[in-house]
Enzyme design. Structure first.
Site: not given
Length: 258
Positions: A166, A197, A15, A162, A57-58, A149, A36
């Site tokens: 990043k 998104t 997605s 976050y 799953d990373v 980001s 994904d």
């Protein structure tokens, strides 16, 4: 670098930005592994673009290896796009001054594990497979693009986890590119701004909220589209002289504190 007939892996590919990148890679002739956890969306996209879905799953090294192995069945692995990630919002300390009100450390570790460690794990494993391949006509063996980001630079109140994750992706770009230069693999990072998104939901209220957010963008005054981000991903993969760079794709926004 020509990726026609080669394979590519897109984590978080079911997605949003990942799906847009997967579609554009397929349009360039690549055989795409959509990696994904969203099986229904991932399988539908893989069918649409003639690729393959692999549940990944990373934070699970063995699942990443399985995706890499699957890609090698489709063709030489030339591209990796690291788009899997999550967000989290909480202030560093609570208002009541209690230890238990401080940022939940388990949540912080989870964001770092997925966004940063997961990205690096994908890089080290995919690059290992790329290094065993033959060189392209342009003398390369592969290209990697990770998703950071603007929060890496302009982190807002409550974004410490976050932004940390990043910021780590940004920080690893140059040293990993230097590490992989001997293997003839390029490494770049995209730092998206406000992108339209599914995270913003759907419906009239969602559209009003997105329009409000868009006013903070320098120009154009709107959210970016996943395709606009994906086009930069494709450029970084196919342009043989792009290496060790972090590129903001954000309409010129500089995020305020909140």
């Amino acid at each position: 670098m020509d990726i026609s007939g080669a394979s590519a892996i897109v984590t978080g590919g079911a997605s949003g930005i990942g799906a847009a990148a997967a579609r554009q890679l397929a349009a360039k002739g690549a055989h795409v592994v959509v990696a994904d956890l969203q099986a229904e969306k991932g399988e539908a996209l893989a069918k649409e673009i003639g690729g393959v879905f692999v549940s990944v799953d990373v934070t699970d090294t063995e699942q990443i290896k399985a995706a890499v192995d699957k890609s090698l069945e489709l063709g030489p692995l030339r591209a990796l796009v690291n788009s899997a990630g999550i967000g989290s919002a909480q202030r560093t300390i609570g208002r009541d001054g209690e230890y238990d009100s401080a940022f939940n450390l388990d949540n912080y570790k989870k964001v770092i594990a997925i966004n940063l460690i997961g990205t690096f794990d994908c890089i080290r494993l995919a690059a290992t497979a790329m290094s065993r391949g033959e060189e392209t006509a342009t003398g390369e063996k592969g290209a990697i693009v990770s998703m950071a980001s603007v929060a890496a630079f302009d982190g807002q109140i409550g974004q410490v986890a976050y932004s940390s994750s990043k910021g780590g992706v940004v920080g690893m770009t140059l040293p990993v590119a230097r590490d992989l230069a001997a293997a003839k693999i390029r490494v770049n990072t995209v730092a998206p701004g406000l992108i339209d998104t599914p995270i913003y939901g759907e419906g009239e209220d969602s559209e009003k909220f997105k329009a409000h957010l868009g006013q903070s963008v320098l120009f154009p005054n709107r959210l970016g589209s996943p395709d606009e981000l994906a086009s930069m991903v494709i450029e970084l993969i196919t342009n043989s002289y792009m290496n060790a760079e972090v590129v903001r794709v954000d309409g010129g926004i500089r995020m305020p504190p909140k």
